[in-house]
Write an enzyme that holds these catalytic residues in place. Sequence first.
Site, mmCIF file in Angstrom:
data_model
loop_
_atom_site.group_PDB
_atom_site.id
_atom_site.type_symbol
_atom_site.label_atom_id
_atom_site.label_comp_id
_atom_site.label_asym_id
_atom_site.label_seq_id
_atom_site.Cartn_x
_atom_site.Cartn_y
_atom_site.Cartn_z
ATOM 1 N NE ARG A 87 -19.463 14.728 16.204
ATOM 2 C CZ ARG A 87 -20.302 13.834 15.874
ATOM 3 N NH1 ARG A 87 -19.935 12.414 15.249
ATOM 4 N NH2 ARG A 87 -21.453 14.050 15.433
ATOM 5 C CG HIS A 142 -25.567 15.669 18.651
ATOM 6 N ND1 HIS A 142 -25.293 16.648 17.839
ATOM 7 C CD2 HIS A 142 -25.716 14.420 17.945
ATOM 8 C CE1 HIS A 142 -24.736 16.015 16.696
ATOM 9 N NE2 HIS A 142 -24.976 14.736 16.631
ATOM 10 C CD GLN A 201 -29.118 13.907 15.458
ATOM 11 O OE1 GLN A 201 -28.182 13.677 14.769
ATOM 12 N NE2 GLN A 201 -30.337 13.650 14.729
ATOM 13 C CG ASP A 222 -28.343 7.886 20.198
ATOM 14 O OD1 ASP A 222 -27.591 7.313 19.502
ATOM 15 O OD2 ASP A 222 -27.694 8.580 21.299
ATOM 16 C CB CYS A 269 -29.209 10.681 16.345
ATOM 17 S SG CYS A 269 -28.528 9.433 17.653
ATOM 18 N NE ARG A 323 -27.310 17.023 12.547
ATOM 19 C CZ ARG A 323 -26.306 16.303 12.969
ATOM 20 N NH1 ARG A 323 -26.221 15.160 13.403
ATOM 21 N NH2 ARG A 323 -24.984 17.055 13.174
HETATM 22 N N1 CP Z 1 -25.962 11.831 14.217
HETATM 23 C C1 CP Z 1 -24.746 12.164 14.070
HETATM 24 O O1 CP Z 1 -24.388 13.107 14.746
HETATM 25 O O2 CP Z 1 -23.887 11.204 13.364
HETATM 26 P P1 CP Z 1 -22.454 11.522 13.190
HETATM 27 O O3 CP Z 1 -21.993 11.052 14.223
HETATM 28 O O4 CP Z 1 -22.089 10.451 11.719
HETATM 29 O O5 CP Z 1 -22.202 12.896 12.766
HETATM 30 N N1 NVA Z 2 -25.097 9.250 21.428
HETATM 31 C C1 NVA Z 2 -24.177 9.099 20.288
HETATM 32 C C2 NVA Z 2 -24.672 9.899 19.279
HETATM 33 C C3 NVA Z 2 -23.780 9.716 18.109
HETATM 34 C C4 NVA Z 2 -24.324 10.691 16.965
HETATM 35 C C5 NVA Z 2 -22.688 9.223 20.601
HETATM 36 O O1 NVA Z 2 -22.270 10.099 21.707
HETATM 37 O O2 NVA Z 2 -22.080 8.499 20.387
#
Ligand code: CP
Ligand code: NVA
Length: 304
Positions: free
Chosen positions: A101, A128, A131, A221, A261, A289
């Site tokens: 990440r 993502h 997701q 989102d 999400c 997930r």
């Molecule tokens: N939806 C998602 O990726 O959640 P986190 O940021 O908690 O991993």
């Molecule tokens: N769009 C959001 C998704 C989090 C899972 C972010 O990037 O923070």
Amino acid sequence: MRHVVSLFDLSTAEIEAIFAITHDLKAKHAAGLRESILPGRVVALLFEKPSLRTRVSFEAGISHLGGNSLFLGTEVGFNARESLADFGRVISQYVDAIVVRAYRHDTVVELAKHCTCAVINGLTDYTHPCQGLADLYTLRELLGKFPGHRVAYVGDANNVARSLAIGCARLDLPLSVATPKGYGYDEPFLARLRSEVPNAKLTLTEDPAEAVRGASAVYTDVWTSMGQEAESQRRLKDFAGFQIDAKLMALASPDAYFLHCLPAHRGEEVAADVIDGPQSVVVEQAGNRMHVQKGVLTWLLGRE
Ligand code: CP
Ligand code: NVA
């Protein structure tokens, strides 16, 4: 070795293969079975940003499959202490896969270039994919076959929205996306989507009602993603009128589902009575997930 840096990396047939594995593993998990499919396999988790779902669902899923996960956070100096090339070449000798990440998508692209182990994108500013896979798997469970259905996404055309668009295109599920002016998909992304999936049924609008009308599922989102905090006040103003509330939800199909999400901001992108109401499937979606990521890991590593 295959990587999953974005959903462009997976063909329709490969997504279906992952979903078939997921279906089997999810049923076994519900029956209390934990098949040791990846004994001795090691997966590193490199996270530059916070996470509940991605981190814990990967760690739990890897345990179910008999493998080991190493949560490395940033203390190994990822993207700071040495070049991504050196990092990737070295860590590839120790682990079978890396879930990463990162703030910048380019970080994951560059890391993957130098890794001989699998690299799975656990979220970047651009996409993502885990997701997106869980979203499409959830929609498949809820809607069955996709013909006759359409999904509406209202909000920021961000990482989650890009993965949703690729997933919908690959599985031939029409998607209508409503964004405020200036927050739509970038042209290079749209060009790549059109080139990879020429028959993608993607409709773009700046009118949330137009996108939601008659949809089988409504998705949103956050308006401010991780890394964009400095823009949050401006975004609150720019996204006014894009909240999924009961009035907007009423324009969708009467049995439409609400997806998000997570994490969510009640009172911003979604009203509390929608996300906490009977049409919401956000908890099941988050649960998937883990099941889908077990499918991805088994598909990537289980054949070696
Ligand atoms: N939806 C998602 O990726 O959640 P986190 O940021 O908690 O991993
Ligand atoms: N769009 C959001 C998704 C989090 C899972 C972010 O990037 O923070």
